[in-house]
Design an enzyme around this catalytic site. Structure first.
Site, PDB file in Angstrom:
ATOM      1  N   LYS A 117      -3.816   2.857  11.709  1.00 54.88           N
ATOM      2  CA  LYS A 117      -2.498   2.220  11.588  1.00 54.88           C
ATOM      3  C   LYS A 117      -1.446   2.963  12.438  1.00 54.88           C
ATOM      4  O   LYS A 117      -0.457   2.364  12.859  1.00 54.88           O
ATOM      5  CB  LYS A 117      -2.067   2.192  10.119  1.00 54.88           C
ATOM      6  CG  LYS A 117      -2.805   1.132   9.285  1.00 54.88           C
ATOM      7  CD  LYS A 117      -2.230  -0.272   9.519  1.00 54.88           C
ATOM      8  CE  LYS A 117      -2.819  -1.296   8.579  1.00 54.88           C
ATOM      9  NZ  LYS A 117      -2.199  -2.620   8.709  1.00 54.88           N
ATOM     10  N   GLU A 162       1.249   5.164   4.437  1.00 58.96           N
ATOM     11  CA  GLU A 162       0.128   6.092   4.648  1.00 58.96           C
ATOM     12  C   GLU A 162       0.301   6.876   5.954  1.00 58.96           C
ATOM     13  O   GLU A 162      -0.324   7.915   6.135  1.00 58.96           O
ATOM     14  CB  GLU A 162      -1.198   5.328   4.677  1.00 58.96           C
ATOM     15  CG  GLU A 162      -1.669   4.857   3.313  1.00 58.96           C
ATOM     16  CD  GLU A 162      -2.065   6.008   2.386  1.00 58.96           C
ATOM     17  OE1 GLU A 162      -2.984   6.749   2.729  1.00 58.96           O
ATOM     18  OE2 GLU A 162      -1.434   6.161   1.331  1.00 58.96           O
ATOM     19  N   THR A 168       2.553   1.191   7.467  1.00 58.86           N
ATOM     20  CA  THR A 168       2.319   1.657   6.105  1.00 58.86           C
ATOM     21  C   THR A 168       2.863   3.055   5.836  1.00 58.86           C
ATOM     22  O   THR A 168       2.887   3.903   6.747  1.00 58.86           O
ATOM     23  CB  THR A 168       0.798   1.650   5.817  1.00 58.86           C
ATOM     24  OG1 THR A 168       0.544   2.452   4.655  1.00 58.86           O
ATOM     25  CG2 THR A 168      -0.021   2.214   6.968  1.00 58.86           C
TER      26      THR A 168
HETATM   27  P1  NDP Z   1      -5.385  -7.317   1.588  1.00 59.24           P
HETATM   28  O1  NDP Z   1      -6.530  -6.370   1.640  1.00 59.24           O
HETATM   29  O2  NDP Z   1      -5.089  -8.042   0.329  1.00 59.24           O
HETATM   30  O3  NDP Z   1      -5.581  -8.423   2.733  1.00 59.24           O
HETATM   31  C1  NDP Z   1      -6.122  -8.101   3.983  1.00 59.24           C
HETATM   32  C2  NDP Z   1      -6.345  -9.380   4.770  1.00 59.24           C
HETATM   33  O4  NDP Z   1      -6.931  -9.027   6.036  1.00 59.24           O
HETATM   34  C3  NDP Z   1      -7.325 -10.363   4.102  1.00 59.24           C
HETATM   35  O5  NDP Z   1      -6.884 -11.677   4.380  1.00 59.24           O
HETATM   36  C4  NDP Z   1      -8.622 -10.077   4.832  1.00 59.24           C
HETATM   37  O6  NDP Z   1      -9.519 -11.164   4.823  1.00 59.24           O
HETATM   38  C5  NDP Z   1      -8.078  -9.848   6.233  1.00 59.24           C
HETATM   39  N1  NDP Z   1      -9.025  -9.145   7.103  1.00 59.24           N
HETATM   40  C6  NDP Z   1      -9.777  -8.060   6.825  1.00 59.24           C
HETATM   41  N2  NDP Z   1     -10.543  -7.748   7.874  1.00 59.24           N
HETATM   42  C7  NDP Z   1     -10.273  -8.656   8.835  1.00 59.24           C
HETATM   43  C8  NDP Z   1     -10.781  -8.883  10.143  1.00 59.24           C
HETATM   44  N3  NDP Z   1     -11.724  -8.111  10.684  1.00 59.24           N
HETATM   45  N4  NDP Z   1     -10.276  -9.913  10.856  1.00 59.24           N
HETATM   46  C9  NDP Z   1      -9.331 -10.731  10.314  1.00 59.24           C
HETATM   47  N5  NDP Z   1      -8.831 -10.581   9.082  1.00 59.24           N
HETATM   48  C10 NDP Z   1      -9.300  -9.548   8.356  1.00 59.24           C
HETATM   49  O7  NDP Z   1      -4.099  -6.494   2.079  1.00 59.24           O
HETATM   50  P2  NDP Z   1      -2.547  -6.694   1.675  1.00 59.24           P
HETATM   51  O8  NDP Z   1      -2.226  -8.128   1.668  1.00 59.24           O
HETATM   52  O9  NDP Z   1      -2.259  -5.840   0.516  1.00 59.24           O
HETATM   53  O10 NDP Z   1      -1.833  -5.989   2.910  1.00 59.24           O
HETATM   54  C11 NDP Z   1      -1.472  -6.717   4.084  1.00 59.24           C
HETATM   55  C12 NDP Z   1      -1.310  -5.756   5.244  1.00 59.24           C
HETATM   56  O11 NDP Z   1      -0.297  -4.809   4.947  1.00 59.24           O
HETATM   57  C13 NDP Z   1      -2.550  -4.945   5.585  1.00 59.24           C
HETATM   58  O12 NDP Z   1      -2.552  -4.769   6.986  1.00 59.24           O
HETATM   59  C14 NDP Z   1      -2.326  -3.616   4.898  1.00 59.24           C
HETATM   60  O13 NDP Z   1      -3.018  -2.596   5.572  1.00 59.24           O
HETATM   61  C15 NDP Z   1      -0.818  -3.480   5.047  1.00 59.24           C
HETATM   62  N6  NDP Z   1      -0.131  -2.726   4.030  1.00 59.24           N
HETATM   63  C16 NDP Z   1      -0.308  -3.042   2.700  1.00 59.24           C
HETATM   64  C17 NDP Z   1       0.408  -2.383   1.734  1.00 59.24           C
HETATM   65  C18 NDP Z   1       0.233  -2.693   0.282  1.00 59.24           C
HETATM   66  O14 NDP Z   1       0.655  -1.861  -0.543  1.00 59.24           O
HETATM   67  N7  NDP Z   1      -0.306  -3.843  -0.084  1.00 59.24           N
HETATM   68  C19 NDP Z   1       1.390  -1.333   2.099  1.00 59.24           C
HETATM   69  C20 NDP Z   1       1.511  -1.125   3.511  1.00 59.24           C
HETATM   70  C21 NDP Z   1       0.782  -1.801   4.436  1.00 59.24           C
HETATM   71  P3  NDP Z   1     -10.526 -11.436   3.573  1.00 59.24           P
HETATM   72  O15 NDP Z   1      -9.676 -12.115   2.514  1.00 59.24           O
HETATM   73  O16 NDP Z   1     -11.550 -12.296   4.156  1.00 59.24           O
HETATM   74  O17 NDP Z   1     -11.018 -10.098   3.118  1.00 59.24           O
HETATM   75  P1  GDR Z   2      -3.363   3.528  -1.407  1.00 57.94           P
HETATM   76  O1  GDR Z   2      -3.645   2.594  -2.684  1.00 57.94           O
HETATM   77  O2  GDR Z   2      -4.500   4.398  -1.079  1.00 57.94           O
HETATM   78  O3  GDR Z   2      -2.045   4.191  -1.671  1.00 57.94           O
HETATM   79  O4  GDR Z   2      -3.250   2.447  -0.249  1.00 57.94           O
HETATM   80  P2  GDR Z   2      -4.662   2.695  -3.892  1.00 57.94           P
HETATM   81  O5  GDR Z   2      -4.107   1.804  -4.921  1.00 57.94           O
HETATM   82  O6  GDR Z   2      -6.064   2.498  -3.462  1.00 57.94           O
HETATM   83  O7  GDR Z   2      -4.518   4.231  -4.346  1.00 57.94           O
HETATM   84  C1  GDR Z   2      -3.276   4.755  -4.804  1.00 57.94           C
HETATM   85  C2  GDR Z   2      -3.514   6.155  -5.352  1.00 57.94           C
HETATM   86  O8  GDR Z   2      -4.265   6.059  -6.559  1.00 57.94           O
HETATM   87  C3  GDR Z   2      -5.286   7.044  -6.534  1.00 57.94           C
HETATM   88  N1  GDR Z   2      -6.401   6.656  -7.400  1.00 57.94           N
HETATM   89  C4  GDR Z   2      -7.235   5.623  -7.219  1.00 57.94           C
HETATM   90  N2  GDR Z   2      -7.257   4.658  -6.273  1.00 57.94           N
HETATM   91  C5  GDR Z   2      -8.213   3.707  -6.356  1.00 57.94           C
HETATM   92  N3  GDR Z   2      -8.234   2.719  -5.455  1.00 57.94           N
HETATM   93  N4  GDR Z   2      -9.165   3.720  -7.350  1.00 57.94           N
HETATM   94  C6  GDR Z   2      -9.180   4.683  -8.309  1.00 57.94           C
HETATM   95  O9  GDR Z   2     -10.036   4.701  -9.180  1.00 57.94           O
HETATM   96  C7  GDR Z   2      -8.159   5.673  -8.255  1.00 57.94           C
HETATM   97  N5  GDR Z   2      -7.853   6.732  -9.039  1.00 57.94           N
HETATM   98  C8  GDR Z   2      -6.787   7.312  -8.520  1.00 57.94           C
HETATM   99  C9  GDR Z   2      -5.677   7.117  -5.063  1.00 57.94           C
HETATM  100  O10 GDR Z   2      -6.411   8.318  -4.806  1.00 57.94           O
HETATM  101  C10 GDR Z   2      -4.305   7.070  -4.412  1.00 57.94           C
HETATM  102  O11 GDR Z   2      -3.725   8.334  -4.388  1.00 57.94           O
HETATM  103  C11 GDR Z   2      -2.563   1.205  -0.457  1.00 57.94           C
HETATM  104  C12 GDR Z   2      -3.251   0.141   0.415  1.00 57.94           C
HETATM  105  O12 GDR Z   2      -2.697  -1.116   0.100  1.00 57.94           O
HETATM  106  C13 GDR Z   2      -2.995   0.428   1.882  1.00 57.94           C
HETATM  107  O13 GDR Z   2      -3.471  -0.661   2.668  1.00 57.94           O
HETATM  108  C14 GDR Z   2      -1.496   0.597   2.103  1.00 57.94           C
HETATM  109  O14 GDR Z   2      -1.248   0.923   3.462  1.00 57.94           O
HETATM  110  C15 GDR Z   2      -0.938   1.689   1.202  1.00 57.94           C
HETATM  111  O15 GDR Z   2      -1.204   1.328  -0.152  1.00 57.94           O
HETATM  112  C16 GDR Z   2       0.567   1.854   1.348  1.00 57.94           C
END
Ligand code: NDP
Ligand code: GDR
Length: 374
Positions: A161, A135, A133
């Site tokens: 991560k 992050e 990520t």
């Molecule tokens: P989601 O939160 O939508 O999905 C996470 C998944 O992980 C869900 O299927 C959840 O299951 C499962 N999960 C959570 N805890 C466990 C556990 N203990 N054991 C097994 N499975 C588990 O995330 P995204 O699809 O957005 O992201 C996918 C991956 O990419 C994650 O690892 C995230 O950290 C990473 N990532 C995401 C980014 C983004 O912007 N979306 C950017 C960079 C990295 P359940 O449905 O039951 O909750």
């Molecule tokens: P992030 O995503 O922390 O970048 O992680 P999120 O959408 O939660 O926040 C993005 C930015 O928005 C600001 N923010 C808020 N965020 C949330 N959730 N709720 C609010 O009300 C709000 N107001 C402002 C946050 O402070 C932050 O700066 C996501 C996840 O998908 C991670 O798993 C992944 O690794 C990174 O993106 C890349």
């Protein structure tokens, strides 16, 4: 020959798009889902295949990234050609509340999978993708961020991560495994979890426009992110595992916008013009004009956004901007959708749902709007 993939996190945003993508490519797809007290397969119900039918191409296994024996057994049964480790406690703010669990799932969970592959003697067969990520960059050391930019994680999530990033590199170097990291910047879609900022905004504003909610309460709206579409990003996850040599790649659009801009875009998609005024915790967004028929519940002068400091994070990542040059040059990857197009799609979908709820409400069948925020 049919390839077999195992996806952790198949019920999540990326897992659902990746499963669709791999099924379309002819893969046999296995996914790990968690036991929950209510249904948690909504994102994949449309591709579910009845296990009673002959030769289903999608199979689900109960499991958890905290459970070593369970993961080992599933990998032994499935003998996957490719493992995509997408499962995670993926909410940055929640990781401050549950740091130990986040570390167990997001850091040691990755080690459990890699060890299972090695222990079962599959290290030359099974290719491994780790969902790393942006992050990791946290307190950014260089703009834009690329594969060589130093890391400085800013949350228990990002620190967990970071472990996974390096243990993936380590298993590649130590055991010659085909293991690689996709360093993905934020990517969103109509399937994005409701408490991430983009979905919170599109869903919240659609509900407000339809009279189902009153006001959006936000954290740091100055925050800058490089937002792409999840569909474009899962394509890259697969591409990374099809190379001759395993390598790590940054996946991003190379464009950056603020949370405030995302609020403006989403409102505009609903025909609402807004003006921001005040500053810090007193900043508000007020409706200045309304066009079209998507916001019948609003009038000029209505305040639709306020700041609630409970959404500030103990340590914030203020700015992220990725440089996807390596992915473009080596893999020929180009994102097909812009952040603005993605925002429009998300608003469209959330408005459709909000209109259905408003119609039910009008006829006396009120559906509770979830108060879960984030
Ligand atoms: P989601 O939160 O939508 O999905 C996470 C998944 O992980 C869900 O299927 C959840 O299951 C499962 N999960 C959570 N805890 C466990 C556990 N203990 N054991 C097994 N499975 C588990 O995330 P995204 O699809 O957005 O992201 C996918 C991956 O990419 C994650 O690892 C995230 O950290 C990473 N990532 C995401 C980014 C983004 O912007 N979306 C950017 C960079 C990295 P359940 O449905 O039951 O909750
Ligand atoms: P992030 O995503 O922390 O970048 O992680 P999120 O959408 O939660 O926040 C993005 C930015 O928005 C600001 N923010 C808020 N965020 C949330 N959730 N709720 C609010 O009300 C709000 N107001 C402002 C946050 O402070 C932050 O700066 C996501 C996840 O998908 C991670 O798993 C992944 O690794 C990174 O993106 C890349």
């Amino acid at each position: 020959m049919t390839k077999t993939a195992l996806i952790t996190g198949i019920t999540g945003q990326d897992g659902s798009y990746l499963a669709e993508f791999l099924l379309a490519k002819g893969y046999e797809v296995h996914g790990i889902k968690r036991r929950a007290s209510s249904f948690n397969t909504q994102r994949i119900d449309h591709i579910y295949q009845d296990p009673h039918e002959p030769d289903p191409k999608l199979r689900l296994h109960y499991g958890d990234l905290t459970d070593t024996s369970n993961l080992t057994r599933i990998i032994q049964e499935v003998q996957p050609d490719e493992v995509y480790n997408l499962g995670a406690q993926s909410h940055v703010a929640v990781s401050f509340e549950a740091p130990e669990y986040t570390a167990d799932v997001d850091a040691i969970g990755t080690l459990r999978l890699l060890e299972a592959i090695r222990f079962l003697g599959l290290e030359k067969k099974t290719r491994f993708y780790q969902a790393s990520t942006s992050e990791l960059y946290g307190l950014v050391q260089e703009i834009p961020q690329r594969e060589t930019t130093p890391f400085h994680p800013r949350s228990p999530y990002a620190v967990a991560k970071l472990y996974s990033y390096w243990i993936t590199v380590n298993y590649r170097e130590a055991y010659g495994m085909y293991a690689c990291n996709g360093i993905l910047f934020n990517h969103e879609s109509p399937r994005r979890g409701e408490t991430f900022v983009t979905r919170k905004i599109t869903r919240g504003l659609a509900n407000i426009a339809q009279g189902l909610e009153q006001c959006l309460y936000m954290g740091n709206i100055d925050s800058l992110r490089d937002w792409g579409h999840a569909k474009d990003y899962v394509r890259m996850q697969w591409m990374m595992l099809q190379q001759d040599q395993p390598e790590d790649f940054v996946i991003a659009t190379g464009k950056q916008y603020s949370v405030r801009e995302f609020i403006e875009w989403s409102a505009a998609e609903l025909g609402i013009a807004v003006e921001f005024s005040g500053s810090g915790v007193d900043e508000i967004a007020t409706v200045t004009a309304i066009e079209g028929e998507d916001a019948p519940a609003l009038n000029p002068g209505d305040v639709i956004m306020r700041i609630d400091p409970q959404y500030f994070r103990p340590a914030e990542v203020d700015t992220l901007l990725g440089d996807p040059t390596k992915a473009k040059e080596k893999l020929g990857w180009e994102p097909e959708l812009t952040a603005r197009e993605m925002c429009a799609e998300m608003v469209r979908e959330d408005l459709r749902t909000a209109k259905r709820h408003a119609l039910l409400k009008e006829h006396g069948y009120e559906m509770p709007v979830s108060l879960e925020n984030g």
